[in-house]
Scaffold this motif. Structure first.
Motif, PDB file in Angstrom:
ATOM      1  N   GLY A  82       2.423   1.834  -3.399  1.00  0.00           N
ATOM      2  CA  GLY A  82       1.441   2.408  -4.315  1.00  0.00           C
ATOM      3  C   GLY A  82       1.281   3.906  -4.084  1.00  0.00           C
ATOM      4  N   GLU A  83       1.244   4.302  -2.812  1.00  0.00           N
ATOM      5  CA  GLU A  83       1.095   5.734  -2.485  1.00  0.00           C
ATOM      6  C   GLU A  83       2.310   6.530  -2.926  1.00  0.00           C
ATOM      7  OE1 GLU A  83       0.058   6.542   1.627  1.00  0.00           O
ATOM      8  OE2 GLU A  83      -1.444   4.940   1.527  1.00  0.00           O
ATOM      9  N   LEU A  84       3.485   5.952  -2.749  1.00  0.00           N
ATOM     10  CA  LEU A  84       4.728   6.631  -3.134  1.00  0.00           C
ATOM     11  C   LEU A  84       4.782   6.844  -4.654  1.00  0.00           C
ATOM     12  CD1 LEU A  84       7.561   7.598  -2.222  1.00  0.00           C
ATOM     13  CD2 LEU A  84       8.316   5.228  -2.358  1.00  0.00           C
ATOM     14  N   GLU A 123      -1.984  -2.908  -7.794  1.00  0.00           N
ATOM     15  CA  GLU A 123      -1.614  -3.739  -6.639  1.00  0.00           C
ATOM     16  C   GLU A 123      -1.158  -5.132  -7.071  1.00  0.00           C
ATOM     17  OE1 GLU A 123      -4.390  -3.485  -3.339  1.00  0.00           O
ATOM     18  OE2 GLU A 123      -3.725  -5.473  -2.709  1.00  0.00           O
ATOM     19  N   ALA A 148       0.840  -1.204   0.000  1.00  0.00           N
ATOM     20  CA  ALA A 148       0.000   0.000   0.000  1.00  0.00           C
ATOM     21  C   ALA A 148       0.878   1.258   0.000  1.00  0.00           C
ATOM     22  CB  ALA A 148      -0.929  -0.007   1.199  1.00  0.00           C
ATOM     23  N   ALA A 149       1.912   1.252   0.828  1.00  0.00           N
ATOM     24  CA  ALA A 149       2.799   2.419   0.903  1.00  0.00           C
ATOM     25  C   ALA A 149       3.544   2.629  -0.416  1.00  0.00           C
ATOM     26  CB  ALA A 149       3.789   2.244   2.051  1.00  0.00           C
ATOM     27  N   SER A 200       2.169   6.883  -6.763  1.00  0.00           N
ATOM     28  CA  SER A 200       0.973   7.439  -7.410  1.00  0.00           C
ATOM     29  C   SER A 200       1.114   8.877  -7.929  1.00  0.00           C
ATOM     30  CB  SER A 200      -0.260   7.289  -6.528  1.00  0.00           C
ATOM     31  OG  SER A 200      -0.165   8.126  -5.433  1.00  0.00           O
TER      32      SER A 200
END
Ligand SMILES: CC(C)(COP(=O)(O)OP(=O)(O)OC[C@H]1O[C@@H](n2cnc3c(N)ncnc32)[C@H](O)[C@@H]1OP(=O)(O)O)[C@@H](O)C(=O)NCCC(=O)NCCS
Length: 166
Positions: free
Chosen positions: A30-32, A47, A27-28, A34
């Motif tokens: 993906g956030e980094l 994912e 998840a982290a 995005s």
């Protein structure tokens, strides 16, 4: 994540650690990625893609928080690629990108790869790390193996850079 803007780079380095990514990091990661995907600087990875390719990724942590990532993809017995290199904007220009690429390079060398490439809009950053610009046509493995399936194939704004490993 707070921005260490006033902290000297030398201090920051003592507080960083690079480690292989784990499933709990997806998840982290993906956030980094995005914001860079949104601006078209990096190709999207959902994912499922991150999960299946997780073993390619290294993470750089600053005080235990994920601040940057990079992946090593193997193409052939000689050639690898630095992919999905991303430094969270608040940590830019602190040497984190350089540290991560060095880690990818040492991993590539220890596996026996002799060349690393990257496709990037940040060629100058890679030039500072010893990469040279090359013609995409000299990278048929990438061009015809991967790029041909990319929506930006005929409109690619990325520059290919390459470094020979010791
Ligand atoms: C490009 C990127 C990885 C740089 O990371 P960074 O941690 O800010 O870079 P560093 O601090 O390690 O910089 C290393 C050197 O490159 C220089 N540099 C960094 N970004 C640069 C840029 N955009 N243009 C020119 N030089 C740059 C630094 O000044 C430094 O030079 P120095 O050693 O002479 O002081 C980061 O800005 C990023 O995540 N960009 C978006 C995603 C991307 O483009 N990834 C690459 C595609 S794979």
């Amino acid at each position: 994540m707070s921005a260490p803007q006033s902290t000297p780079v030398s201090v920051l380095k003592t507080e960083t650690a690079i480690r292989p990514a784990q499933l709990r990091d997806i998840a982290a990661l993906g956030e980094l990625l995005s914001p860079f995907v949104a601006s078209g600087v990096l190709l999207p990875r959902d994912e499922t893609n991150l999960t299946r390719n997780l073993r390619e990724f290294f993470l750089l942590e600053w005080r235990g928080e994920i601040a940057a990532c990079a992946a090593l993809q193997i193409f052939t017995r000689e050639l690898g690629e630095v992919r999905s290199l991303a430094v969270a904007p608040q940590f830019a220009r602190r040497g984190f990108g350089r540290q991560l690429v060095a880690r990818v390079e040492s991993e590539a060398a220890s596996l026996g790869l002799s060349r690393l490439i990257a496709l990037t809009v940040e060629a100058e950053f890679f030039h500072k790390l010893g990469y040279r610009t090359v013609d995409m046509r000299d990278l048929p493995e990438k061009l015809w193996g991967v790029c041909i399936n990319c929506p930006k194939f005929r409109n690619c704004d990325e520059i290919a850079v390459q470094k020979d490993l010791q």
